[in-house]
Design an enzyme around this catalytic site. Sequence first.
Site, PDB file in Angstrom:
ATOM      1  CE1 TYR A  27      -3.111  -2.474   0.186  1.00 36.38           C
ATOM      2  CE2 TYR A  27      -3.722  -2.501   2.299  1.00 36.38           C
ATOM      3  CZ  TYR A  27      -4.042  -2.930   1.097  1.00 36.38           C
ATOM      4  OH  TYR A  27      -5.168  -3.839   1.026  1.00 36.38           O
TER       5      TYR A  27
ATOM      6  CE  LYS B 135       0.592 -17.218  -1.797  1.00 36.00           C
ATOM      7  NZ  LYS B 135       0.121 -18.699  -2.037  1.00 36.00           N
TER       8      LYS B 135
END
Length: 367
Positions: free
Chosen positions: A142, A192
Site C-alpha cells: 500500500y 507467501k
Amino acid sequence: MSNPSLLILAGDGIGAEVMVEVKRIIDWYGDKRSLSFDVSEDLVGGAAYDVHGVPLHDDTMAKAQAVDAVLLGAVGGPKYDDLDFSVKPERGLLRLRKEMDLFANLRPAQCFDALADFSSLKKDVVAGLDIMIVRELTSGVYFGEPRGIHVEDNMRVGVNTQRYTEAEIERAARAAFDLAMKRDKRVCSMEKANVMESGILWRDVVTEVHADYPEVTLSHMYADNGAMQLVRAPKQFDVILTDNLFGDILSDCAAMLTGSLGMLPSASLGLPMANGRPKAMYEPVHGSAPDIAGQGKANPIACILSFAMALRYSFDEGAEADRLEAAIEKVLSDGARTGDLMGPEGGTPLSTSEMGDVILAALDASL
C-alpha cells in the site's frame, strides 16, 4: 496530574452517530469512576474535505500527534466517489496511520456467546472464538514505490510495489509476540514465502525475533491457507501476525466469523511517546454505512469497544476496559439488539441511542 488526552474524529456517515454514544460512555467514566479525559474534536475524511478541501487538515494532523490517543469513527461515502484519488476521504485515514507511524494494527475477532448463531459458520465452530490479528500497517504494497499507472506499448499498466525492511517486520513481530505473552502464547505468522521474496524475508525475520520469546509457540502458514483455515477451524489460532495486504484481507475474513462488522473494534499502535504511552488510534472496523446514516440505526458497539481498547492499551485501565466489555456482553445476553443483530425471530431493534442507554444502565449496575 493532568488528564489523559483524547482526540475524537467522528468522520463521515454513521461515524458521528456512534461517536455520540462513545462520548456518553466517556462522560460516565468521569462522573462515576473519577476517570476523566481531556477530549477535543476535529474533522477527518469527507467532513474535512467539505470544510478545508483536504481529507485531513495539517492542524488536525498536529493535534493527532500531540494527544495520548485518537478515536476515529468512519470515513467515506458516495458523495466523494468522484474526487481525485489524492483527496478522497480514505487518504486522511492513511495519512494519520503513516505520519503517526502506527505500524501495528490490532484487530480482535471475538464471538460473544449471545451472538454465536449470527455467524455464517456453524455455532460450534465460532462459539468462544477469541483471536487477535496483528497487521503491519505502514509499509508493504500500500505504500511501496514505484507505484502508479503509466503507458507501455500503447497499453496502460498499473504498478504497486511490495516492499519491507527488516526493521519494519521486526517491530510488527515484537508487537505480536508481546500480545501473545498476555494471551495463550501462540503466534501464527502468515505470508507467501513460496512465491514472494518479501515473504521469505518476513518468515526469516519473524523466526529470528521469536528467539527472544521462548515461551511463545510460533508457527508459519501461507496466507491463502490461512484464509481457508479461518473459515474451517478459526479457534486453532490465538495471535495471527501478517503483513499489510494479507492483514487487510484476513482481518475482514475473521471479522465476519463473529456475525456482524458492527461488533468489531481495532487499535493501531506506534512507538512510545515521551510519557511512555504508544502513539495510538482506535476505530471500529465497520465503514461509514451511508445507506443507514442519519437514521439512528447504526450499532455503536464496535466504536464503544474501540474506546475499551483505548482504556486497555493507551491508558493502563485494563480493569475498566473489562468492566465496559462485560457490560456489553451483559446487554447482548439480555437480548438487546440493533438492526444488524436481529435474528429470524424478529422483534423491534433498538436505535443507536437506545443501545447506548442499555449499556450505560449495565455500567451503572456494575458499580
